[in-house]
Design a protein around this motif. Structure first.
Motif, PDB file in Angstrom:
ATOM      1  N   PRO A 106       0.946  -1.304  -0.009  1.00 51.86           N
ATOM      2  CA  PRO A 106      -0.040  -0.033   0.029  1.00 51.86           C
ATOM      3  C   PRO A 106       0.896   1.310   0.155  1.00 51.86           C
ATOM      4  O   PRO A 106       2.041   1.212   0.745  1.00 51.86           O
ATOM      5  N   LYS A 107       0.482   2.314  -0.815  1.00 53.60           N
ATOM      6  CA  LYS A 107       1.139   3.546  -0.923  1.00 53.60           C
ATOM      7  C   LYS A 107       0.042   4.833  -0.874  1.00 53.60           C
ATOM      8  O   LYS A 107      -0.893   4.500  -1.024  1.00 53.60           O
TER       9      LYS A 107
ATOM     10  N   THR B  73      -4.530   8.240   2.974  1.00 58.39           N
ATOM     11  CA  THR B  73      -3.763   9.399   3.071  1.00 58.39           C
ATOM     12  C   THR B  73      -2.377   9.106   3.729  1.00 58.39           C
ATOM     13  O   THR B  73      -1.321   9.809   3.304  1.00 58.39           O
ATOM     14  N   SER B  74      -2.167   8.175   4.693  1.00 58.79           N
ATOM     15  CA  SER B  74      -1.124   7.727   5.374  1.00 58.79           C
ATOM     16  C   SER B  74      -1.047   6.168   5.569  1.00 58.79           C
ATOM     17  O   SER B  74      -1.801   5.525   5.796  1.00 58.79           O
ATOM     18  N   VAL B  75       0.272   5.802   5.277  1.00 59.40           N
ATOM     19  CA  VAL B  75       0.471   4.298   5.204  1.00 59.40           C
ATOM     20  C   VAL B  75       1.909   4.051   6.211  1.00 59.40           C
ATOM     21  O   VAL B  75       2.785   4.846   5.898  1.00 59.40           O
ATOM     22  N   GLU B  76       1.632   3.402   7.468  1.00 58.80           N
ATOM     23  CA  GLU B  76       2.637   3.046   8.189  1.00 58.80           C
ATOM     24  C   GLU B  76       2.831   1.440   8.002  1.00 58.80           C
ATOM     25  O   GLU B  76       1.861   0.762   8.483  1.00 58.80           O
TER      26      GLU B  76
ATOM     27  N   LYS C 204       2.366  -0.158  15.476  1.00 55.51           N
ATOM     28  CA  LYS C 204       2.043   0.834  14.693  1.00 55.51           C
ATOM     29  C   LYS C 204       1.514   0.916  13.381  1.00 55.51           C
ATOM     30  O   LYS C 204       1.294   1.929  12.749  1.00 55.51           O
ATOM     31  N   THR C 205       1.503  -0.094  12.646  1.00 54.25           N
ATOM     32  CA  THR C 205       1.423  -0.533  11.369  1.00 54.25           C
ATOM     33  C   THR C 205      -0.113  -0.319  11.130  1.00 54.25           C
ATOM     34  O   THR C 205      -1.107  -0.764  11.714  1.00 54.25           O
ATOM     35  N   LYS C 206      -0.500   0.608  10.299  1.00 53.07           N
ATOM     36  CA  LYS C 206      -1.792   1.029   9.877  1.00 53.07           C
ATOM     37  C   LYS C 206      -1.834   1.745   8.559  1.00 53.07           C
ATOM     38  O   LYS C 206      -0.769   2.349   8.109  1.00 53.07           O
ATOM     39  N   ILE C 207      -3.057   1.797   7.881  1.00 49.59           N
ATOM     40  CA  ILE C 207      -3.593   2.661   6.760  1.00 49.59           C
ATOM     41  C   ILE C 207      -4.506   3.652   7.062  1.00 49.59           C
ATOM     42  O   ILE C 207      -5.496   2.963   8.025  1.00 49.59           O
ATOM     43  N   ASN C 208      -4.665   4.745   6.859  1.00 48.51           N
ATOM     44  CA  ASN C 208      -5.712   5.730   7.336  1.00 48.51           C
ATOM     45  C   ASN C 208      -6.453   5.932   5.657  1.00 48.51           C
ATOM     46  O   ASN C 208      -5.784   6.187   4.615  1.00 48.51           O
TER      47      ASN C 208
END
Length: 159
Positions: free
Chosen positions: A7-8, A94-97, A79-83
């Protein structure tokens, strides 16, 4: 199975179900579980924001009454997540960790709750065999044979 791209930020999806299915396929490929961390809804109940994260994210709070015997936990505060907010009818990342704070193992990812599923036909077959008084182990091994082995099975032995 075709490899899923990482994911990006900027990736778009037509609906929430497509976004969720994509992230679950990516998580299964990489070796971690997925959970919904946060959602925001409009007054009519329609979702307008979602955060999907690692199932090991968050902090464990013990519900055990006995402090000397703590219950085991899988939470590591990952802390891995996607918003993804809903923007112009599309879900846009919008944000990818993607940095996990523990080791991943894709070989066991099929055992995570979010990756296990039983389709309606399988549920119907289990119930039908139960009514016919076919033992559970025979029922389970019929699924193993149909899947082509234990490694291809999407469910655990304990049904």
């Amino acid at each position: 199975m075709k490899a899923v791209d990482e994911p990006k930020s900027g990736m778009t999806f037509k609906d929430e179900a497509t976004l969720s299915a994509y992230y679950k396929r990516y998580a299964k490929q990489e070796g971690f579980g997925v959970r919904i961390q946060r959602t925001k809804r409009e007054s009519n109940g329609a979702m307008k924001y979602i955060t999907l994260g690692c199932s090991r994210g968050g902090k464990h709070s013990s519900s055990s009454n006995n402090v000397s015997k703590p219950r085991p936990t899988t939470k590591t505060e990952c802390k891995t997540k996607i918003n993804a907010p809903l923007h112009n009818g599309e879900w846009c990342l919008t944000s990818v960790e993607l940095n996990h704070n523990y080791g991943l193992n894709p070989l066991v990812s099929r055992y995570f709750r979010c990756h296990r599923n039983i389709d309606l036909l399988a549920k119907w077959k289990i119930e039908l065999n139960d009514r016919a008084r076919i033992r559970m182990n025979k029922n389970y091994y019929s699924f193993v044979v149909k899947a082509g082995g234990f490694d291809n099975l999407q469910l655990k032995k304990k049904l």
